[in-house]
Design a protein around this motif. Structure first.
Motif, PDB file in Angstrom:
ATOM      1  N   GLU B 221      16.976  17.975   8.376  1.00 41.18           N
ATOM      2  CA  GLU B 221      16.318  16.757   9.285  1.00 41.18           C
ATOM      3  C   GLU B 221      15.691  17.295  10.651  1.00 41.18           C
ATOM      4  OE1 GLU B 221      19.548  13.403   8.037  1.00 41.18           O
ATOM      5  OE2 GLU B 221      19.899  14.204  10.082  1.00 41.18           O
ATOM      6  N   ILE B 222      16.591  18.394  11.273  1.00 41.90           N
ATOM      7  CA  ILE B 222      15.946  18.927  12.390  1.00 41.90           C
ATOM      8  C   ILE B 222      14.784  19.583  12.251  1.00 41.90           C
ATOM      9  CG2 ILE B 222      16.350  20.659  14.298  1.00 41.90           C
ATOM     10  CD1 ILE B 222      18.334  18.489  14.688  1.00 41.90           C
ATOM     11  N   TYR B 223      14.488  20.468  10.938  1.00 47.00           N
ATOM     12  CA  TYR B 223      13.321  21.335  10.931  1.00 47.00           C
ATOM     13  C   TYR B 223      12.408  20.306  10.366  1.00 47.00           C
ATOM     14  CZ  TYR B 223      10.656  25.324   9.246  1.00 47.00           C
ATOM     15  OH  TYR B 223       9.568  26.193   9.191  1.00 47.00           O
ATOM     16  N   GLU B 224      12.735  19.407   9.343  1.00 44.24           N
ATOM     17  CA  GLU B 224      11.502  18.578   8.759  1.00 44.24           C
ATOM     18  C   GLU B 224      11.045  17.335   9.555  1.00 44.24           C
ATOM     19  OE1 GLU B 224      13.048  17.994   5.039  1.00 44.24           O
ATOM     20  OE2 GLU B 224      13.119  20.035   4.413  1.00 44.24           O
ATOM     21  N   ARG B 225      12.112  17.080  10.270  1.00 40.96           N
ATOM     22  CA  ARG B 225      11.690  15.718  11.097  1.00 40.96           C
ATOM     23  C   ARG B 225      12.229  15.760  12.237  1.00 40.96           C
ATOM     24  NH1 ARG B 225      13.298  13.902   6.321  1.00 40.96           N
ATOM     25  NH2 ARG B 225      15.587  12.884   7.062  1.00 40.96           N
ATOM     26  N   PRO B 226      11.400  16.627  13.148  1.00 38.31           N
ATOM     27  CA  PRO B 226      12.015  16.878  14.608  1.00 38.31           C
ATOM     28  C   PRO B 226      11.526  15.472  15.301  1.00 38.31           C
ATOM     29  CG  PRO B 226      10.030  18.002  14.198  1.00 38.31           C
ATOM     30  CD  PRO B 226      10.379  17.584  12.830  1.00 38.31           C
ATOM     31  N   ALA B 227      12.433  15.161  16.384  1.00 35.51           N
ATOM     32  CA  ALA B 227      12.084  13.834  17.060  1.00 35.51           C
ATOM     33  C   ALA B 227      11.340  13.766  18.352  1.00 35.51           C
ATOM     34  CB  ALA B 227      13.581  13.234  17.305  1.00 35.51           C
ATOM     35  N   THR B 228      11.284  15.122  18.481  1.00 40.76           N
ATOM     36  CA  THR B 228      10.604  15.425  20.147  1.00 40.76           C
ATOM     37  C   THR B 228       9.502  16.495  20.054  1.00 40.76           C
ATOM     38  OG1 THR B 228      12.065  16.616  21.224  1.00 40.76           O
ATOM     39  CG2 THR B 228      12.502  14.281  21.199  1.00 40.76           C
ATOM     40  N   ARG B 229       8.792  16.593  20.669  1.00 44.90           N
ATOM     41  CA  ARG B 229       7.849  18.024  20.961  1.00 44.90           C
ATOM     42  C   ARG B 229       8.678  19.321  21.212  1.00 44.90           C
ATOM     43  NH1 ARG B 229       3.815  16.905  25.531  1.00 44.90           N
ATOM     44  NH2 ARG B 229       4.752  15.032  25.933  1.00 44.90           N
ATOM     45  N   PHE B 230       9.616  19.163  21.811  1.00 44.75           N
ATOM     46  CA  PHE B 230      10.520  19.911  22.094  1.00 44.75           C
ATOM     47  C   PHE B 230      11.174  20.616  20.975  1.00 44.75           C
ATOM     48  CE2 PHE B 230      14.690  21.705  23.068  1.00 44.75           C
ATOM     49  CZ  PHE B 230      14.382  22.919  23.802  1.00 44.75           C
ATOM     50  N   VAL B 231      12.038  19.846  20.250  1.00 40.06           N
ATOM     51  CA  VAL B 231      12.507  19.998  18.990  1.00 40.06           C
ATOM     52  C   VAL B 231      11.668  20.775  18.093  1.00 40.06           C
ATOM     53  CG1 VAL B 231      13.880  19.452  17.012  1.00 40.06           C
ATOM     54  CG2 VAL B 231      14.297  18.263  19.269  1.00 40.06           C
ATOM     55  N   ALA B 232      10.534  20.157  17.998  1.00 38.02           N
ATOM     56  CA  ALA B 232       9.574  20.585  16.875  1.00 38.02           C
ATOM     57  C   ALA B 232       9.069  22.014  17.337  1.00 38.02           C
ATOM     58  CB  ALA B 232       8.112  19.772  16.855  1.00 38.02           C
ATOM     59  N   ASP B 233       8.617  22.231  18.570  1.00 39.15           N
ATOM     60  CA  ASP B 233       8.420  23.755  19.034  1.00 39.15           C
ATOM     61  C   ASP B 233       9.604  24.824  18.859  1.00 39.15           C
ATOM     62  OD1 ASP B 233       6.576  25.399  20.145  1.00 39.15           O
ATOM     63  OD2 ASP B 233       7.593  25.286  22.172  1.00 39.15           O
ATOM     64  N   PHE B 234      10.764  24.350  19.652  1.00 36.18           N
ATOM     65  CA  PHE B 234      11.716  25.223  19.711  1.00 36.18           C
ATOM     66  C   PHE B 234      12.441  25.730  18.439  1.00 36.18           C
ATOM     67  CE2 PHE B 234      16.092  26.522  20.341  1.00 36.18           C
ATOM     68  CZ  PHE B 234      16.070  27.502  21.298  1.00 36.18           C
ATOM     69  N   VAL B 235      12.457  24.573  17.520  1.00 41.09           N
ATOM     70  CA  VAL B 235      13.196  25.060  16.164  1.00 41.09           C
ATOM     71  C   VAL B 235      11.612  25.463  15.140  1.00 41.09           C
ATOM     72  CG1 VAL B 235      14.521  24.097  14.103  1.00 41.09           C
ATOM     73  CG2 VAL B 235      14.795  23.336  16.482  1.00 41.09           C
ATOM     74  N   GLY B 236      11.542  26.401  15.173  1.00 37.82           N
ATOM     75  CA  GLY B 236      10.696  27.052  14.072  1.00 37.82           C
ATOM     76  C   GLY B 236       9.170  27.060  14.474  1.00 37.82           C
ATOM     77  N   SER B 237       8.836  26.990  15.960  1.00 37.21           N
ATOM     78  CA  SER B 237       7.656  27.020  16.521  1.00 37.21           C
ATOM     79  C   SER B 237       6.440  26.245  15.522  1.00 37.21           C
ATOM     80  CB  SER B 237       7.004  28.398  16.776  1.00 37.21           C
ATOM     81  OG  SER B 237       8.142  29.055  17.061  1.00 37.21           O
ATOM     82  N   SER B 238       6.724  24.808  15.694  1.00 39.29           N
ATOM     83  CA  SER B 238       5.997  23.982  14.635  1.00 39.29           C
ATOM     84  C   SER B 238       4.668  23.742  15.730  1.00 39.29           C
ATOM     85  CB  SER B 238       6.699  22.695  14.315  1.00 39.29           C
ATOM     86  OG  SER B 238       5.766  22.107  13.553  1.00 39.29           O
ATOM     87  N   ASN B 239       3.541  23.304  14.885  1.00 38.05           N
ATOM     88  CA  ASN B 239       2.487  23.028  15.478  1.00 38.05           C
ATOM     89  C   ASN B 239       2.809  21.662  15.968  1.00 38.05           C
ATOM     90  OD1 ASN B 239       0.592  24.895  15.426  1.00 38.05           O
ATOM     91  ND2 ASN B 239       0.847  24.586  13.091  1.00 38.05           N
ATOM     92  N   VAL B 240       2.424  21.358  17.361  1.00 36.54           N
ATOM     93  CA  VAL B 240       2.738  20.138  18.002  1.00 36.54           C
ATOM     94  C   VAL B 240       1.179  19.506  18.556  1.00 36.54           C
ATOM     95  CG1 VAL B 240       3.555  18.578  19.887  1.00 36.54           C
ATOM     96  CG2 VAL B 240       5.028  20.421  19.086  1.00 36.54           C
TER      97      VAL B 240
END
Lengths: 311, 353
Positions: B221-240
């Motif tokens: 859930e954390i990785y595939e559906r991050p709730a916030t920009r911070f989570v998306a960026d911090f967990v696996g450096s996603s493109n925000v």
């Protein structure tokens, strides 16, 4: 010029290059003066002292007989001499124990809780007495402890005059007044040497990480258990270092017991008078070897008991 | 499932600094729970609130339903593996492990026998007589683990226990910790700043940011559906993706996350750009693509603007990371590429207003 290295800019650069290529040379140069001092001045005189202690004195002429004998050491066992040794060792032990007890809370506070400004206050408070003359402090204590001094005055003021008298009436350690009793000598020794106990103790306690105390509590230990099983063993090297100071300084001091206390001799006074007016250098030397022997025994026992395991 | 640990709007403030700020958290019994976040995010303070080395400024910490407000650390049925291990240097490994039993008044023989069992559990049989200084970092870590487990805690707290180990050892210890937790069945609460560690080991992850919990969920859930920009960026450096860009590439006008590995290089994609950098990672290559003019052929525009006018991105929102798997041709730096992805890969973050 290839440009891979700067040209030497002077003698300093060339010297740096010499030391860089021969690192042992620099170590040797740095160590030479202290080694010479230690070897010649300290070890040399210690050996001379040891040799003297195996000589004896001719009872008729009063001259030193330069022949090896154990006769002088035998004289240490004469009751009047043995008393001096016993008295001094007992005093040194009492002062050391009291110093440990008094110094620990101070050192613990400074190491664990004092920060910034309070740390500065701590160091100043501990070091300040060391900046003033030892004689001034001892004479000040003589006045404080005297029959007309502030302690007697304060004790009478709060109606505790008879308590003070009761303490002074205790045989052996009591006396006419605090300044002429062993209690007085003890108090002054304790005061004068206390910083030498606090500082190494504080240094040792400061090296004990907070997480170690937390680990002890985490595993169920209360404060007293943590103190006995973790803090004290880890502080042991500091306590030993401090006790070496307090113990050996008390063993060797000849001024404090002369100014404050009964007129009975301590080791240092015995050495002082024997090498001076009496001219009995061999016995003075034998007396002087006693504290060295005691310290060696003390350190061996401390080592056996694991006091240095945490270093 | 019972709650092993429960935080009820717990705060820990140091003067104006809000180390932990109104955190609500439930850690279920028997789970492997990771507290993930950068340094200073409050995760370690939360761990210390459970062990009792910090007291909450406000709120209630419960352990198995019991209010811990007046319970000091030595009476809490939780044990900690400290970050620096905190082994007692003057004691043998055996005495270190047996310390908790000694404190509890267990006799010498019984506690030494138990300590040997614990050492066997962490595969350190025969090391009992050594001093901690004679052990390697990995071995010390195991001793700390055995020592913390000897009192059979109901919750084991681990404060970045693998941080000081080298990569190979760290991976081995991750597997071991995980299997140990499954065998013992007790609750593990694990603090880490390493998102890979948290995702691979934990059943549930709480992501911390600035003293607050940004998201709690399973690793997936954390990785595939991050709730916030911070989570998306911090967990696996996603493109925000900012709302404008999300809308421009076919999503709603909202912040969205797009995983670098979900993007493929394609001749004509949803977005075009210029390759500005490449980092070889072994299992793939991570490209930086500066998204340039949005393709005019893009038919998904919903903002009502003229579809043929190229839209240029603002600085800072224009770098898109793309993971090119090994075996796929990597475009040169400076090459113009198109970026394409499955529509479902674009995840809109509900936690961002």
């Amino acid at each position: 010029m290839s440009g891979a290295a700067h040209p030497a800019r002077g003698a300093g650069d060339r010297l740096t290059a010499v030391f860089w290529s021969r690192p042992k040379l620099l170590t040797l140069l740095l160590l030479l003066p202290p080694l010479l001092w230690l070897g010649v001045v300290y070890i040399g005189s210690l050996v001379a002292l040891l040799i003297q202690s195996f000589y004896s004195i001719d009872e008729f002429s009063g001259l030193v007989v330069p022949e090896f004998t154990l006769k002088t050491y035998g004289e240490l066992l004469i009751p009047s001499n043995a008393d001096v040794i016993l008295r001094t060792v007992a005093m040194a032990a009492a002062v050391t124990l009291a110093a440990v007890v008094v110094a620990f809370p101070v050192a613990f506070f400074a190491a664990r809780y004092a920060k910034g400004r309070w740390k500065a206050v701590f160091y100043l408070g501990i070091m300040l007495p060391l900046w003033s003359s030892y004689l001034v402090k001892v004479y000040a204590w003589k006045l404080i402890l005297a029959k007309e001094g502030i302690i007697t005055w304060a004790a009478e003021g709060i109606g505790a005059g008879n308590v003070l008298n009761a303490v002074l009436a205790i045989p052996v350690i009591g006396g006419n007044s605090l300044s002429t009793s062993y209690i007085g000598t003890f108090l002054v020794f304790l005061y004068v040497w206390l910083p030498y106990m606090i500082l190494p103790m504080q240094a040792a306690l400061e090296r004990v990480p907070t997480s170690m105390l937390e680990a002890s509590a985490d595993l169920g230990a209360g404060g007293w258990r943590t103190f006995r099983s973790v803090i004290l063993p880890l502080a042991a090297p500091g306590v030993i270092a401090g006790s070496i100071f307090t113990f050996s300084l008390t063993l060797g001091d000849y001024i404090i017991p002369q100014i404050v206390g009964s007129s009975r001799f301590f080791l240092g006074q015995a050495v002082y008078s024997l090498q001076g007016t009496a001219g009995n250098i061999p016995l003075a030397a034998a007396f002087a070897v006693v504290p060295i022997a005691i310290m060696l025994v003390y350190l061996t026992v401390a080592r056996k008991m694991g006091a240095f395991d945490a270093i | 499932m019972n709650a092993a640990v429960e935080f009820q709007s717990v705060s820990r403030h140091y003067g104006p600094v809000r180390a932990v700020d109104a955190v609500d958290l439930v850690i279920e019994e028997g789970s492997f729970f990771a507290m993930l976040g950068p340094s200073g995010s409050g995760k370690t303070t939360c761990l210390r609130l459970i062990s009792g080395f910090e007291k909450p400024t406000a709120g209630i910490v419960r352990i198995f339903g019991e209010d811990m407000g007046e319970v000091p650390p030595n009476r809490r049925h939780v044990n900690t593996v400290f970050q620096d291990y905190a082994l007692f240097p003057h004691m043998s490994v055996r005495d270190n492990v047996a310390y908790g039993l000694m404190v509890a008044g267990v006799g010498r023989q019984a506690r030494h026998a138990r300590a040997e069992e614990m050492l066997a559990l962490v595969k350190l049989d025969g090391f009992g007589d050594r001093k901690p200084a004679q052990l390697s970092g990995g071995q010390r870590q195991r001793v700390a683990l055995a020592r913390a487990l000897v009192n059979e805690p109901r919750v084991l707290l681990l404060d970045e226990p693998l941080g000081a180990l080298d990569l190979k050892l760290r991976e081995a210890m991750q597997d071991e910790l995980k299997s140990l937790q499954q065998r013992l069945g007790i609750t593990f609460v694990f603090v880490t700043h390493d998102q890979g560690e948290a995702l691979s080991m934990a059943d549930r992850v709480a992501v911390f940011n600035e003293g607050r919990v940004a998201q709690v969920g399973t690793p997936a859930e954390i990785y595939e559906r991050p709730a916030t920009r911070f989570v998306a960026d911090f967990v696996g450096s996603s493109n925000v993706l900012p709302p404008d860009l999300t809308a421009a590439v076919g999503g709603p006008r909202a912040w969205a996350s797009l995983r670098p590995e979900a993007i493929a290089i394609a001749p004509a994609g949803r977005l075009g750009g210029v390759v500005t950098g490449a980092r070889y990672l072994g299992a793939g290559t991570r490209l930086s693509v500066r998204a340039g003019a949005l393709p005019a052929s893009n038919g998904h525009r919903t903002d009502g603007g003229p579809t043929d006018a190229p839209r240029y991105l603002e600085q800072g929102e224009s770098e898109i990371a793309v993971l090119v798997p090994a075996g796929v041709a990597v475009p040169e730096i400076g090459a113009e590429v198109g970026l394409d992805w499955e529509a479902a890969a674009l995840h809109v973050m509900e936690g961002e207003a």
